[in-house]
Design an enzyme around this catalytic site. Structure first.
Site, PDB file in Angstrom:
ATOM      1  N   PRO A 251       0.757  -1.239   0.000  1.00  0.00           N
ATOM      2  CG  PRO A 251      -0.011  -0.989   2.196  1.00  0.00           C
ATOM      3  CD  PRO A 251       1.043  -1.648   1.386  1.00  0.00           C
ATOM      4  CD  GLU A 252       4.993   3.396  -2.318  1.00  0.00           C
ATOM      5  OE1 GLU A 252       5.085   4.536  -2.784  1.00  0.00           O
ATOM      6  OE2 GLU A 252       5.849   2.517  -2.479  1.00  0.00           O
TER       7      GLU A 252
ATOM      8  CG  HIS B 281      -2.280 -13.551   9.220  1.00  0.00           C
ATOM      9  ND1 HIS B 281      -1.746 -13.548  10.484  1.00  0.00           N
ATOM     10  CD2 HIS B 281      -1.534 -14.426   8.510  1.00  0.00           C
ATOM     11  CE1 HIS B 281      -0.705 -14.364  10.529  1.00  0.00           C
ATOM     12  NE2 HIS B 281      -0.555 -14.906   9.339  1.00  0.00           N
TER      13      HIS B 281
ATOM     14  NE  ARG C  12       5.859  -6.826   8.273  1.00  0.00           N
ATOM     15  CZ  ARG C  12       6.800  -6.094   7.704  1.00  0.00           C
ATOM     16  NH1 ARG C  12       6.812  -5.924   6.409  1.00  0.00           N
ATOM     17  NH2 ARG C  12       7.717  -5.534   8.441  1.00  0.00           N
TER      18      ARG C  12
ATOM     19  NE  ARG D 124      12.213  20.862   6.861  1.00  0.00           N
ATOM     20  CZ  ARG D 124      11.307  19.915   6.981  1.00  0.00           C
ATOM     21  NH1 ARG D 124      11.636  18.645   6.903  1.00  0.00           N
ATOM     22  NH2 ARG D 124      10.043  20.227   7.195  1.00  0.00           N
TER      23      ARG D 124
END
Length: 270
Positions: A2-3, A91, A110, A151
Site C-alpha cells: 500500500p502506497e 490473518h 503483520r 533542510r
DNA sequence: CTCTTAACCTGGACGC
DNA sequence: TGCGTCCAGGTTAAGA
C-alpha cells in the site's frame, strides 16, 4: 502493497460494493492491530448505512452518520469484499457484514495496519498533521522548494515525510527521483526550484499512472486475488540495485536512507 | 524544530 | 528438511 495508488485502487474497488449498503454485523477476531480496535467500531457501526468510502493519504474512511471507520493497511493489509462462506485465513482479523449478503474482510499478517474510529464532525489526530494530497494543486514545485529550505535530510526522506506530502512511499519516491534526475542522497535544502518543479510533476505523473494501472488489475474485489505486480515491469530503479540503468546502462547504486532500501543511478541522478 | 534510530509483526527468500 | 539471518510497499515513539 500500500502506497497511495494501491490504497486508491482499493477504495475504488470497494466503493461500489459498500456505498449505500447497511452494515449488519461487526466481527472482531483479532483486535490487537497496531492499535487496539476501539469499542466504538463494534458499538456504532452495526445498522448504519455506508454513506461514502473516501481516502485521505494512505488512510481509508468508511463514512456513516455517527462517524467513520478509519483504516490503514500498514505494510501487508488487504481489504476485500467476499462471500461469507469464503474460507478463513490465519490473518483475517475483521469481518464487516453487509446487507448485500457479502462481508468486508480485513486481512493483515503483520498487523501494522489499524482500524480506528473518527466521530462525525471531528478529525482524528492521525490525520491532523498530514501534508497536502500529491494529486492536488496544493502540491507543486514551489511548495516543495519553500518547505525544504535549510533542510539537511536527504531529499528522499523529505519526500516520504507524510507531513510534507502524503501517499509517497518507498517505491514511488525512488521512481519519481529517477524521473526528475535527482539523487536521493542529496540534502533537501540543496535542491533548486526548477528541479523541485520537475520532482513534483514526476510524483503526480507516476502516481496517476500507477492508479490507472492498478485500476485495471485489482478491479474485482469479489475474488480473492490480491497479487499486484502490475507496476513491476515499469520500475526503473526500485529493487534494482546492481542492475543496469534502463537509460544509460550503468550499474545502479544502492544504499540505505532512513533505514529504507534505496536504489538510484549515479549518472542519471545528481 | 529537525533528524536519526529502533521498534512494532509475520512470512518468504536465501545460505549453510 | 531444518534452522538462522535478512528483508519487506508504513508509521510512530524516543532520543540526540
Amino acid at each position: 502493497m500500500p502506497e497511495l495508488p494501491e490504497v486508491e485502487t482499493t477504495r475504488r474497488g470497494l466503493a461500489p460494493h459498500l456505498e449505500g449498503r447497511r452494515i449488519t454485523s461487526v466481527l472482531l477476531r483479532r483486535p490487537d492491530l497496531r492499535w487496539p480496535i476501539p469499542r466504538a467500531i463494534k458499538r456504532q457501526l452495526p445498522q448504519q448505512q455506508i454513506l461514502a468510502v473516501r481516502r485521505r493519504a494512505k488512510y481509508l474512511l468508511i463514512d456513516t452518520e455517527p462517524g467513520s471507520a478509519l483504516l490503514h493497511l500498514g505494510m501487508s493489509g488487504v481489504l476485500r469484499v467476499l462471500a461469507p462462506s469464503t474460507p478463513l485465513g490465519a490473518h483475517d482479523h475483521v469481518d464487516i457484514g453487509l446487507d448485500s449478503g457479502q462481508v468486508l474482510r480485513f486481512t493483515d499478517p503483520r498487523r501494522f495496519g489499524c482500524l480506528l474510529w473518527q466521530a462525525a464532525g471531528s478529525t482524528h489526530e492521525l490525520l491532523a498533521g498530514l501534508g497536502p494530497e500529491p494529486l492536488t494543486a496544493d502540491f507543486d514545485g514551489d511548495y516543495l522548494f519553500d518547505l525544504s529550505r535549510k533542510r539537511k535530510a536527504p531529499v528522499k526522506t523529505f519526500l516520504m515525510d507524510q507531513s510534507v506530502v502524503v501517499g509517497v512511499g518507498n517505491i514511488y519516491v525512488a521512481e519519481a527521483l529517477f524521473r526528475a534526475g535527482i539523487a536521493p542522497t542529496r540534502a533537501a535544502g540543496s535542491v533548486g526550484r526548477e528541479r523541485y518543479e520537475r520532482l513534483a510533476t514526476a510524483v503526480k505523473d507516476i502516481l496517476a499512472h500507477a492508479i490507472h494501472r492498478g485500476g485495471t488489475t485489482l478491479r474485482d474485489f469479489l475474488n480473492a486475488d490480491g497479487a499486484p505486480g502490475y507496476f513491476e515491469q515499469e520500475l526503473f530503479v526500485y529493487g534494482r540495485e546492481g542492475e543496469a540503468c534502463k537509460t544509460c546502462g550503468r550499474r545502479l547504486r544502492g544504499d540505505r536512507l532512513g533505514n529504507r532500501a534505496t536504489a538510484w543511478c549515479g549518472h542519471c541522478q545528481r
